[in-house]
Design a protein around this motif. Structure first.
Motif, short mmCIF file in Angstrom:
data_model
loop_
_atom_site.label_atom_id
_atom_site.label_comp_id
_atom_site.label_asym_id
_atom_site.label_seq_id
_atom_site.Cartn_x
_atom_site.Cartn_y
_atom_site.Cartn_z
N VAL A 54 0.84 -1.19 0.00
CA VAL A 54 0.00 0.00 0.00
C VAL A 54 0.88 1.24 0.00
N ILE A 55 0.54 2.16 -0.87
CA ILE A 55 1.19 3.47 -0.88
C ILE A 55 0.18 4.47 -0.35
N TRP A 56 0.57 5.19 0.67
CA TRP A 56 -0.36 6.15 1.29
C TRP A 56 0.19 7.55 1.04
N LEU A 57 -0.49 8.30 0.18
CA LEU A 57 -0.03 9.64 -0.15
C LEU A 57 -0.83 10.70 0.60
N ASN A 58 -0.19 11.81 0.90
CA ASN A 58 -0.86 12.91 1.59
C ASN A 58 -0.76 14.18 0.75
N GLY A 59 -1.91 14.72 0.38
CA GLY A 59 -1.93 15.98 -0.38
C GLY A 59 -2.34 17.12 0.52
N LEU A 60 -3.27 17.96 0.03
CA LEU A 60 -3.81 19.02 0.86
C LEU A 60 -4.76 18.39 1.85
N GLU A 61 -4.40 18.32 3.11
CA GLU A 61 -5.24 17.67 4.11
C GLU A 61 -4.77 18.06 5.50
N CYS A 62 -5.41 17.52 6.53
CA CYS A 62 -5.05 17.88 7.91
C CYS A 62 -4.56 16.69 8.70
N GLY A 98 12.99 12.00 3.81
CA GLY A 98 13.81 12.59 2.75
C GLY A 98 14.02 11.65 1.58
N HIS A 99 15.30 11.54 1.12
CA HIS A 99 15.60 10.74 -0.08
C HIS A 99 15.27 9.28 0.12
N GLN A 100 15.46 8.78 1.34
CA GLN A 100 15.14 7.38 1.64
C GLN A 100 13.67 7.10 1.36
N ALA A 101 12.81 8.02 1.83
CA ALA A 101 11.38 7.86 1.65
C ALA A 101 11.02 7.84 0.17
N GLU A 102 11.59 8.79 -0.56
CA GLU A 102 11.29 8.85 -2.00
C GLU A 102 11.79 7.60 -2.71
N PHE A 132 0.49 24.97 -4.75
CA PHE A 132 0.05 25.13 -3.36
C PHE A 132 0.29 23.89 -2.51
N CYS A 133 0.76 22.81 -3.15
CA CYS A 133 1.09 21.62 -2.37
C CYS A 133 2.30 20.93 -3.00
N ILE A 134 3.44 21.06 -2.34
CA ILE A 134 4.70 20.52 -2.87
C ILE A 134 5.13 19.35 -2.01
N VAL A 135 5.37 18.19 -2.64
CA VAL A 135 5.87 17.02 -1.92
C VAL A 135 7.16 16.57 -2.60
N GLY A 136 8.24 16.43 -1.83
CA GLY A 136 9.51 15.99 -2.41
C GLY A 136 9.97 16.91 -3.53
N GLY A 137 9.70 18.19 -3.43
CA GLY A 137 10.21 19.16 -4.38
C GLY A 137 9.40 19.32 -5.65
N ARG A 138 8.25 18.63 -5.76
CA ARG A 138 7.42 18.82 -6.95
C ARG A 138 5.95 18.81 -6.56
N PRO A 139 5.11 19.33 -7.46
CA PRO A 139 3.69 19.42 -7.10
C PRO A 139 3.11 18.06 -6.76
N PHE A 140 2.22 18.03 -5.76
CA PHE A 140 1.58 16.79 -5.35
C PHE A 140 0.83 16.13 -6.51
N LEU A 141 0.26 16.98 -7.39
CA LEU A 141 -0.49 16.46 -8.54
C LEU A 141 0.34 15.48 -9.35
N GLU A 142 1.65 15.85 -9.56
CA GLU A 142 2.54 14.98 -10.35
C GLU A 142 2.76 13.65 -9.66
N GLN A 143 3.03 13.72 -8.35
CA GLN A 143 3.27 12.49 -7.58
C GLN A 143 2.02 11.59 -7.63
N LEU A 144 0.86 12.22 -7.47
CA LEU A 144 -0.40 11.48 -7.46
C LEU A 144 -0.62 10.76 -8.78
N GLN A 145 -0.42 11.48 -9.88
CA GLN A 145 -0.67 10.88 -11.20
C GLN A 145 0.34 9.78 -11.51
#
Lengths: 362, 249
Positions: A54-62, A98-102, A132-145
């Protein structure tokens, strides 16, 4: 992380007895509403199936979804659930950073392409190229797709991923967008709620592991077993509703007696969720039981369908900045009534005049 | 009254003249059979249902002051809802009956469902009626059925809101029946049109107010036309016969 041990292997490694394991299977079968005959099938699945990555991603959330998830009581406690899954990436729960996670993320994408479940908490903002949401240096949208491309199925945790929630409420400056509008080629299971009930979250995952398929969904993509009925349908205050017994103010006698909160704007009658049956915190309570109306957090647009403490939604019109259906309706009735009165008077006047003209001409 | 010819129109055949223009009377007989018994029966039953639905519906959105005592001794709100649901289901059955009758009844029976929006002449007559109601025309025209403005109003502020109420009402009732019920199979699509349940409630209530406004105007104009125009209105919906008060063209 190795993903090829069975669930049962992992349980035994953690010192869980065969007896506890069987208990777990029975409780899970019961909580899914499957009946005792399914406990052995769950046990069989646990003993033979590989843990699902399972990959659990976090975008704009609380992170309230993660907070809720780790408080699940049935199936058992959080670390048990985390062992059932091979949770390869979770920014909240993983040790790596960090890099390990990625690197862990890329490893899963490479080794388990088409096999893993993508669990998404939060949603991507589309405005300003997703800045408005950057994960690992790039937009969350890219990571999600990128991660959705290799997923077997996608779980939309909470109202953010399912409906947009507060960041998508008007005027939605970041253009936060629920994930089903950016992922269109994968089955998406929506688990709305802010947050969803812990047992609902783990129940859905268990169902998918047990049967190897997504649970039956309603027309909005929510699992029928947890979102098939409104809170109102199973509310323990329902007898007061049918009797016509309502709290009229938060501090009145009726409120103390536990009367229905319908007049106080309770959204139970329009909200699909399992709160009145599964309840929260190991079945301790839920909002209505604690004396506060439901705010409808698992429904789309619940922020915009306010105010929370009024029965009718406010409607913005060009003429009245804040109004509701009854104010608009009664206003229209007043206008029509006045117009009818004026028209009656004018008609009577005209008739009197034409009668007197007719009398004159005779 | 020179000539009194009682021309009772036989129901026209299947699908015959489904597309019907309001017929302005050329040389009217002073008494014509317009509304057949099924139409009149539907009109008054539908009116009763709407009164019951509006009263109970208003109370469902804005409940009466709370009552006391034991919950098990009372079923007040439940009964209000019961009346609302029963009247709503009766209204649906009656509406289906009315639509079926439009295929079998006389030419006036399908006037409600198909205003000739494509006809320039018809729009011209709508305008004439607007001028009549604005006191700009001295004499109204005579119509056997609805006048064109009435036909337009019946369609846009009565029939369409009524169908909207049936759809949203059916959807809300389906929620109580459950998502695996026949009701949900029939009306579940409404949630794809209006979104969440809360929105459907709001649309349902706004549509109710449209029908309330329509009923006020409808009642007023029927009585006014009875007095001011050259034909009978209220009694026609009771007896079916339209009387003309003069035989001028």
């Amino acid at each position: 992380m190795a993903s090829n041990e069975s669930f049962y292997d992992v349980f035994r490694q953690q010192g869980i007895s065969r007896r506890s394991f069987n208990k777990f299977c029975s409780i899970t079968a019961a909580s899914l509403g499957l009946g005792p005959a399914f406990a052995p099938r769950i046990a069989h699945a646990m003993e033979t199936k590989r843990r699902t990555p399972v990959i659990w991603l976090n975008g704009l959330e609380c992170t309230c979804c993660s907070e809720s998830f780790i408080r699940s009581s049935h199936p058992l406690v959080s670390d048990m659930v985390l062992s059932m899954l091979s949770l390869d990436y979770s920014e909240v729960l993983m040790a790596a950073a960090g890099h390990q996670a990625e690197a862990a993320l890329q490893e899963t994408l490479r080794d388990n392409y088409g096999e893993y479940i993508l669990a998404v908490e939060g949603n991507p903002p589309l405005n300003e190229d997703g800045m408005f949401c950057i994960v690992g240096g790039r937009p969350f949208l890219e990571q999600l797709q990128e991660m959705a491309a290799g997923a077997k199925a996608v779980i939309a945790w909470g109202s953010c991923a399912s409906n947009g929630c507060v960041q998508a409420a008007k005027p939605n400056p970041t253009q936060a967008t629920p994930i089903h509008k950016v992922i269109r080629d994968k089955p998406i299971i929506k688990i709305p709620g802010c947050p969803p009930i812990a047992e609902v979250m783990t129940g859905v995952v268990t169902y998918m592991l047990t049967f190897g398929e997504i649970p039956p969904l309603d027309r909005l993509g929510r699992p029928k077993m947890f979102y098939g009925q409104r809170i109102h349908d199973k509310c323990y205050r329902r007898p007061h509703f049918d009797a016509g017994q309502f709290a009229e103010a938060w501090d009145d006698e009726n409120s103390r007696k536990g009367y229905c909160l319908y007049k106080m704007g309770c959204r139970g009658p329009t909200t699909y969720n399992a709160c009145s049956t599964v309840r929260w915190n190991d079945g301790v309570s839920f909002p209505i039981q604690s004396g506060h109306g439901c705010i409808g957090c698992s429904e789309e647009n619940f922020w915009d369908n306010g105010p929370f403490y009024e029965r009718l939604a406010k409607i913005n019109t060009p003429f009245f900045v804040e109004s509701d259906a009854d104010r608009i309706g009664l206003g229209a009735v007043a206008v029509v009534g006045t117009a009818i009165a004026a028209h009656t008077a004018a008609s009577a006047l005209q008739r009197a005049r034409s009668n007197s003209n007719a009398a004159k001409s005779e | 009254m020179a000539t009194t010819s009682e021309t009772k129109k036989a129901p026209s055949g299947f699908f015959a003249k489904v597309i019907h223009h309001s017929t302005e009377v050329e040389s009217p007989a002073s008494k014509i059979y317009v509304y057949e018994a099924p139409v009149r029966f539907w009109h008054w039953m539908n009116a009763l249902c709407i009164v019951a639905l509006v009263v109970t519906g208003y109370l469902i959105g804005k409940p009466l002051p709370s009552i006391g005592g034991e919950a098990s001794d009372h079923f007040l709100f439940g009964n209000i809802r019961l009346i609302h649901f029963a009247a709503g289901q009766l209204l649906i059955v009656l509406l289906v009956y009315r639509i079926v009758w439009a295929f079998f009844g006389n030419e006036h029976s399908h006037q409600l469902f198909l205003p000739p929006f494509w006809s320039r002449k018809w729009w011209g007559e709508v305008w004439h009626e607007v001028r009549w109601y604005s006191f700009l025309e001295k004499t109204p025209k005579k119509y056997i059925g609805h006048n064109p403005l009435a036909q337009l109003a019946m369609f846009t502020v009565f029939l369409l809101p009524l169908l909207n109420l049936v759809a949203t009402g059916g959807a809300l009732y389906a929620e109580g029946e459950g998502i695996d019920s026949y009701w949900y199979m029939a009306f579940g699509w409404v949630f794809s049109v209006y979104g969440d349940s809360f929105n459907v409630h709001t649309v349902h209530r706004l549509s109710m107010w449209v029908i309330v406004c329509f009923t006020m105007i409808h009642t007023y104009l029927a009585i006014r036309e009875d007095i001011m125009s050259r034909q009978s209105l209220v009694s026609t919906m009771i007896s079916g016969w339209r009387y003309f008060k003069d035989d001028k063209e």
